[in-house]
Motif scaffolding. Sequence first.
Motif, PDB file in Angstrom:
ATOM      1  N   ASN A  14      -3.169  -2.474   6.122  1.00 48.90           N
ATOM      2  CA  ASN A  14      -3.442  -3.622   5.247  1.00 48.90           C
ATOM      3  C   ASN A  14      -3.836  -4.804   6.126  1.00 48.90           C
ATOM      4  OD1 ASN A  14      -1.064  -4.507   6.342  1.00 48.90           O
ATOM      5  ND2 ASN A  14       0.094  -4.523   4.413  1.00 48.90           N
TER       6      ASN A  14
ATOM      7  N   TYR B 287       5.539   1.497  -0.250  1.00 53.09           N
ATOM      8  CA  TYR B 287       5.744   0.113   0.169  1.00 53.09           C
ATOM      9  C   TYR B 287       4.425  -0.373   0.750  1.00 53.09           C
ATOM     10  CZ  TYR B 287       7.477  -3.941   2.737  1.00 53.09           C
ATOM     11  OH  TYR B 287       7.670  -5.210   3.236  1.00 53.09           O
ATOM     12  N   THR B 288       3.837  -1.401   0.124  1.00 50.39           N
ATOM     13  CA  THR B 288       2.512  -1.870   0.550  1.00 50.39           C
ATOM     14  C   THR B 288       2.576  -3.035   1.512  1.00 50.39           C
ATOM     15  OG1 THR B 288       2.399  -3.291  -1.405  1.00 50.39           O
ATOM     16  CG2 THR B 288       1.448  -1.069  -1.583  1.00 50.39           C
TER      17      THR B 288
ATOM     18  N   VAL C  47      -3.078  -1.985   0.367  1.00 46.66           N
ATOM     19  CA  VAL C  47      -3.570  -1.075   1.410  1.00 46.66           C
ATOM     20  C   VAL C  47      -5.088  -1.057   1.366  1.00 46.66           C
ATOM     21  CG1 VAL C  47      -3.628   1.320   2.189  1.00 46.66           C
ATOM     22  CG2 VAL C  47      -1.493   0.331   1.322  1.00 46.66           C
TER      23      VAL C  47
ATOM     24  N   ASN D 189      10.666   4.045   1.155  1.00 49.43           N
ATOM     25  CA  ASN D 189      10.848   2.648   0.773  1.00 49.43           C
ATOM     26  C   ASN D 189      12.349   2.362   0.787  1.00 49.43           C
ATOM     27  OD1 ASN D 189      10.408   0.057  -0.011  1.00 49.43           O
ATOM     28  ND2 ASN D 189       9.627   0.534  -2.073  1.00 49.43           N
TER      29      ASN D 189
ATOM     30  N   PRO E 280       2.371  -1.902   5.792  1.00 48.62           N
ATOM     31  CA  PRO E 280       2.754  -0.959   4.734  1.00 48.62           C
ATOM     32  C   PRO E 280       3.669   0.148   5.272  1.00 48.62           C
ATOM     33  CG  PRO E 280       0.504  -0.534   5.435  1.00 48.62           C
ATOM     34  CD  PRO E 280       0.936  -1.789   6.152  1.00 48.62           C
TER      35      PRO E 280
END
Length: 1439
Positions: A882, A829-830, A835, A712, A804
Amino acid sequence: MTLPHSPGNVGEPRPPQAVEVHRLEHYQEEEQKEERQHSLHMGSSIQRRTYRSSDEEYRFSSADYALAAALALTASSETSREAKLRRQTSTVELEERGQKRVGFGNDWERTEVAFLRTRQLLRQRRDRKMLRQRTEEKIREAKELRELCSGRGPWFWMPLRSHAVWENTTVLLICTVRASPPPQVTWYKNNVRIDPRLFPAGKYRITNNYGLLTLEIRRCTTEDAGTYTVMVKNIYGQASSFAKVLVQTYMGKDAGFDSEIFKRLMFGPNVEFASVLKPVFAREKEPFSLSCLFSEDVLDAEKNIQWFQDGRLLRSSEHRQSFYANRQASLKVSCAYKEDEGLYMVQVPSPFGPREQSTYVFVRDAAAEKQGAPGSPLNVQCLDVNRDCLLLTWTPPSDSRSSPISSYSIEWCQGESEQWVLCHEAPGGTCRCPIQGLMEGQSYRFRVRAINKAGRSLPSKASEPIVMGDHVEAHKKTEIAFDLGNKITISTDDFEDFVVIPSPPTNVHAVEIREAYALLGWDEPSPRGKSPLTYSLEKSVIGSGTWEAINLETPVKSPRFALLDLEKGKSYVFRVRAMNQYGMSDPSEPSEPIVLRGKPATLPPPTQVQAFRDTQTSVSLIWNPVKEGPELLGYYIYSREAGSSEWQTVNNKPIHGNKFSIPGLRTGKEYEFCVRSVSEAGVGESSAATEPIRVKQALATPSAPYDFTLLNCGKNDMVIGWKLPKRCGGGKILGYFLDQHDSEELDWHPINQQLVPTRVCKVSNLCQGHFYEFRARAANWAGVGELSAPSNLFECKEWTMPQPGPPYDVRASEICATSLMLHWEPPMYTGAGPVTGYHISVQEEGSEQWKSITPGPISGTHLRVSDLQTGKTYLFQVQAVNSAGAGKPSMPTDPILLEDKPDAQEIEVGVDEEGFIYLAFEAPEAPDSLEFQWSKDYKGPPDPQRVRIEEGENKSKVILKEPDLEDLGVYSVVVTDADEDISASHTLTEEELNKLKKLSHEIRNPVIKLISGWNVEVLEQGEVRLWLEVEKLSPAAELHLIFNEKEIFSSPDRRINFDREKGLVEVIIQVLTEDDKGSYTAQLQDGKAKNQITLALVDDDFDRLLRKADAKRRDWKRKQGPYFEEFLRWKITEDCQVLLTCKVTNTKKETLFQWFFQKNELPDGQYDTQTGAGLFCIEEMSKEDQGVYRAVVSDDRGEDDTILDLTGEALDAIFTELGRISALSATPLKIQGTEEGIRIFSKVKYFNVEYMKTTWFHKEKRLETGDRVRAGTTLNEIWLHILDPKDSDKGKYILEIAAGNKVQQLSADLSGQAFDDAMAEHQRLKAAAIIEKNRAKVVRGLPDVATIMEDKTLCLTCVISGDPAPEISWLKNDQPVTFLDRYHMEVKGTEVTITIEKVNVEDSGRYGVFVKNKYGSETGQVTIGVFKHGEEPQEMKKM
């Protein structure tokens, strides 16, 4: 004037200090000039020809011409300043190297003065020139400074330099430029301008620090190889410099002398080991082999592959061969001996130096010929070899087994005969022995056996063949070469004087003194003469004053002799005489006093024996060595598992040094070790045992983390992840230290001062837009490990993409031959949304294509991957998905080889002693600080409300508190911080849970296990035994025996026994009565465990038991006196006799045996008093023999009888068996001619009409008795009579005999010659019968003897027959009788009468009637005796 000089010239030479200063200044100037020229030539002022052929033209750019001009200016200035000084200094050097003439007298003095003056002049001139040079240099530097301060075009003071670097390393190109004003700098690669923005972040870093230009290329790849040029330009001009960068890979694809291609061409392929040599545990007299696999074929393998044992190069021999095939090298030993034990190493050449591997081979003792016998000795060697004697040494075995070694037996073999002969026996306290009586020039081999109380060992390996001879003889001979290859051999014996009687020997001394012998040595007499010498020895006990000759079986030829018969405690002196063919010398001087030593003591054990952890299966041992003496042969090591009392031998060949690594141990087990010193006196005492040590990997610092990834990124922070070190060092990873490096800076900076416990770290206070790289170290209890390689450059730029980030910590567990379990952590980190799933991809090693495993995204963070190929290696990566799509892929896993581990542990499921259901996992190979991570359905740890986790030594257990359906599922466990995958899983099903719950109930409510329920036995004396058996009980177990609802206890009439150790309950009733009828219940209790077993003795069961007990009691009483061991029984012999047998035992001399039939005694019965066998034989069984037979035996102790009823069914069985045996005994049918016809018959041993049936068949038709055919039987014959036979009677006749179920058939063929012979016999007998019928004969009437008194009338009448009527005459004493007076004959039909009236003595005699007709005659005789009144005649008495 130059004055030549020589070593002999006059005058004072120059001081060495002045010459040295002059030379030093000259060399410094030369080096400065060469460095400047070399830097100009190595730079890019003049473009080099690179990768061009000879036909191409040389082309120069404008930059090249500018650099050439600068070079020319530098060279000219050098000439103007340095040329003059060089000429001046060379003049001095020429004078020093010139030759000087040698003068005499005043010339020499003048020469010396001239030389001193010249040297002074030259020194002043050199000093002036040096001052001038320094002044000019300062003026030049000031001038250059002024020029630099004013405007001028750029020029390179230090140009670029070419570099050759390895792949993935950083290269720094540096140059120095001077220009005024400062120039504009541009970098090019292969004539293409370098723009860092067009390349990956941090790839290129360009700096300009006050004329110091640098280009940093990070993580070079083969694509970075090429020509790099720097162009500098200002208003006064421009200049350029270039350098080549060569990037070498480890695969050797690039050119260069350091590349692998060049090395492979020059030195062959880079051979690596593809397998590891493992320790070998062989057994004596059995074969063993070592083998290893190589990554490449080995060129000239027979020469290049070398095997070593304990550092000694091995050669192929009869019992040891080396092989190479299919990239595999092997060493095979056909018959192992203890001498073959040791450290083996295989070595193979490689471009990067020899590659080698080693392992230890242990050779254990073979099974002894007799149990308890010791192991065999080893290392048999022959020392001090002379003409007729030698000294034999050996090493004692490591294991004497049941008792100490008492002695050694020595055997020899001449040549290769393999005929071993016992030659000597040495005491057990020494491992050396002199051998005498050997033949000069003969080859011998020796072997040794160890002996203890249990027996002797197997023989040792035979020594090397040794040829007996004088070891000094070789030193006496000298070879002189002459005339192109010819040689002359000269011996010192050739120079000996002619000596008739030899001189006495000298230097008589004890070479060696031991417990059992003293080895005497002396020097040969000098002069000795040319004749062969022998020696005689004399001894004297100190104080006796007399000398005694030592009797020798064979003459002593060598100046060595072993004295084996000396008495302990006495002091001896010896002297020697030399003898040759001419006579004996005087005795030598006596030796020093010699006394046999006591029994040598073994060496003390080593001290401070310590064991240290080494590997998963080995332990390293170290000790303080024994103070080495001439007798120390090495050390034996012994081991045992902690808690055991029996030591096991580790090595059977003594090891040298004071440390050893012991392999082949069981991981996780505790061991103890001890060491014993080995010397010629034997094996010493054991050292103190080490503290128990658990076999595990030794603790070490971990290896470096690797595979850093960016998880991230924010504006001023980053989240970094990495992988666990491949080697954790045998302990738990406590955390990590991280460093960061800004690509704009030179130095690395630490991120944390305290350990980061996880493999994810958030780095803050970063500069947005900058590129950063990271590195880390792992730490465990052993310390801080290796520093990792720098990560890739990560740009600090906030992530705003909708997809993501990458998942992380992708790992595999439960690896087997075809499947594995894959785990990962969700991305940090989505993106734009949560997700929703994950894509999993796989790549086979060697391929660059990633294939999707699942058809679509999966929701969880774990997946079992199946249907993979065994033996293949795979990599896996995961992408999060996602609503915006798939994000970045994770860092791929390490290559994973799919194979089954033979020692892989599984989760154990069971119930403990308290009834709790558990799932346990044990990992003996795990590190010390291991942690077991349990999970339920791969979703996290099990619910602590439902389970309890207990940790133990290398073991973890999950205990279900209240088992229910909620506890069903998959339980998995992973061991952390292990170098290899240690994991397992188990699926708990409802069926299995129900079984476990049932077992738990049984444990919590235990029942004493019943092995055997109530059993009822009647003992020999009629007692009744009731017993049952349960499992072994504790001493506190209790028994309550209930009979008809009332507890009973042991009494004389009813004994109760309770054996808790055997779990046996028994009740013995002495006399069973009706009062004992009822139910018996045994109530058992042992702690919590209980059981109750009931037996019902009622109704018919009790009645049968009562009868059986009474019968047993009566039988026991019967056996107190003589009794029948075997009762009466019948059997039939092959002769159809019926035998009645029985057997009596417990008899004595007065015992009476009787046979009875129908209550009548049988006198024919037999009885053998020795064997007790009774026998009664019925020769021919008939109805008259049916009845009751009884045998009775009796004496004063009692009486017993046995009865056999041979009536009814028993009699039928006998007759049926008689018929069967008789039918089987029937002889083949015979054909016989009779006077009435032809008779066919078969003989049998017995025939009974009631039980045997016969049927005759002729031509398969049954025959019935008629006028011409009659059938009948007798007791031993079955016959068929054919009367008046005809041709129609010819054919096959069959007799069928039926006895019970047995049918016997006999056949005869009455035809052909058989019929003719029978008919001929029938005709002959028929004719004879007619003759016999009509022949004259006396039928009856005459007695044999007749007596009559005197004066009586005698009448003799007989009946005769014959047709025709026969003629009749009487005879007296073979004379015809005349019928006159008193003699009269009367014939009435067939009666014939003779009458003698008034007989007297003279009428006595033999009378006969003679009848005769045409068919024959016959005489009937009678003897007549006449006696007087009152007495019998003498003749009658004789008759």
